[in-house]
Design an enzyme around this catalytic site. Structure first.
Site, PDB file in Angstrom:
ATOM      1  N   ASP A  36      -4.549  -3.325  -6.643  1.00  0.00           N
ATOM      2  CA  ASP A  36      -4.588  -2.056  -7.380  1.00  0.00           C
ATOM      3  C   ASP A  36      -5.362  -2.237  -8.680  1.00  0.00           C
ATOM      4  OD1 ASP A  36      -2.452  -3.642  -8.402  1.00  0.00           O
ATOM      5  OD2 ASP A  36      -1.521  -1.877  -9.299  1.00  0.00           O
ATOM      6  N   GLU A  82       0.704  -3.926  -9.525  1.00  0.00           N
ATOM      7  CA  GLU A  82       0.652  -4.773 -10.714  1.00  0.00           C
ATOM      8  C   GLU A  82       0.252  -3.967 -11.935  1.00  0.00           C
ATOM      9  OE1 GLU A  82      -0.566  -7.662 -13.757  1.00  0.00           O
ATOM     10  OE2 GLU A  82      -1.761  -6.035 -12.889  1.00  0.00           O
TER      11      GLU A  82
END
Length: 381
Positions: free
Chosen positions: A78, A140
């Site tokens: 991500d 994250e």
């Protein structure tokens, strides 16, 4: 499988990953792409969605081999939103000159691609002598509630924890080889709400000013030197981040006041001990205060040993630099991994991460791949 099928070029894989618009919490196909590549290399893959059923967080775990040493690479696919004003489409993976541009190339799709390419090159030499795994989350850059933490817990339940983990965060401020992270400070936030009695400023004896109580408590908290640092950590730091009363009038004593603070703490403290201290100080000044504490991670340290030395030697052999072992900066997913196995962080140069026109030098992708390969070989794989 022939050697020609191995994805040994980190640039090609990095560009494929960059084209996946995986702005957290979206995945954009990044993990499916990565899983396909790893399965083609012989990895067993597991898609591990955690969190709400309607919007689960994507996570990928892949493992090749069953023996020891067992090395894990942790990372994330991500990315943060690109924002405006890029010179190139942030998801077009444009190469201009000696640089590759794209949101997430430094943090940290480039690091993921380099590790996969390093494993591919190792497999061209023959079978692994142990096992290699990848723990890749899609959470994250977001709240980090349903990513690395539940995946590492899942591994523990399966009895499949690695011996050592490398987290591919962009640890290098300026040049590849600057820094290996061997620990991180803990981080906690506190919200203190002091309730008083509202009244007119001309009649303070008929009121109880919560601002005075809050300021007294915060003055005592900030006056204390938490510590002078430890062998591997700088001194802990307490910072008041806001004081709010919501009072636009000049002649009213407010009925409540809210203060917020953050503590970045080293390995001389625990979140629980600091919480108890904050509560004790606040309640001496404001017995009815409400204290809410959120601990996002404890301080941790991987003592320099064989694995860290091996990683440091791999960095030096490729870059000619001896990396500094460091514990500074913010938190990372290593805080979750450190509860189960030793972990160190090393990745690309992070000078442009989260910035407009995020980019890395093409040569650093090749060099990081060589570093990861040298580390695997030195680690006994």
């Amino acid at each position: 499988m022939t050697g020609s099928t191995f994805p040994t070029d980190p640039v090609a894989l990095a560009r494929d990953l960059l084209r996946c618009q995986s702005v957290t919490p979206a995945d954009g196909g990044a993990q499916a792409l990565l899983a396909g590549v790893l399965e083609g290399m012989g990895f067993e893959t597991f898609h591990l969605p955690f969190g709400p059923a309607d919007v689960p967080t994507p996570n990928l775990y892949a493992r090749l081999g069953k023996g020891h040493p067992a090395l894990c690479f942790a990372g994330h696919t991500d990315v943060v939103p690109p924002g405006e004003g890029w010179a190139h489409d942030p998801f077009a993976a444009v190469i201009e000159g000696d640089r590759l541009y794209g949101r997430g190339i430094a943090d940290m799709k480039g690091g993921v691609a380099c590790f996969v390419a390093a494993v591919a090159r190792r497999l061209e030499q023959g079978p692994l002598k142990g096992s290699v795994s990848l723990l890749i989350t899609g959470d994250e850059e977001g709240p980090a509630h349903f990513g690395t933490k539940p995946v590492i817990e899942w591994l523990a339940e399966r009895g499949e924890l690695p011996d050592f983990c490398v987290l591919g965060e962009p640890t290098n401020p300026q040049a590849l080889g600057d820094v290996i992270k061997i620990g991180r400070r803990g981080s906690m936030n506190a919200v203190v709400t002091v309730h008083g009695t509202q009244g007119h400023v001309a009649y303070p004896h008929l009121a109880d000013n919560p601002v005075h109580r809050l300021l007294a408590a915060f003055s005592e908290l900030t006056a204390r030197e938490l510590d002078a640092g430890s062998e591997w950590f700088d001194p802990s730091s307490l910072q008041v981040t806001s004081i709010d009363v919501g009072n636009g009038a000049t002649n009213i004593i407010p009925g409540s006041a809210v203060g917020r603070l953050n503590i970045r703490f080293n390995d001389l403290h625990t979140g629980a001990a600091l919480t108890a201290w904050i509560e004790d100080v606040v309640r001496r000044h404001a017995p009815q205060a409400d204290v809410q504490v959120s601990i996002s991670g404890e301080a941790f340290l991987t003592q320099p040993g064989d694995a860290v030395t091996c990683l440091s030697e791999a960095v030096r052999s490729v870059t000619g630099r001896t990396p500094r072992l460091d514990t500074g900066g913010g938190t990372s997913d290593a805080r979750f991994i450190s509860q189960y196995c030793e972990v160190a962080e090393f990745g690309l140069v992070g000078a442009t991460m989260h910035k407009r026109d995020e980019n890395v030098e093409l040569g650093t992708l090749e060099d990081l791949t060589r570093i990861y390969l040298a580390f695997m070989e030195g680690y006994g794989l």
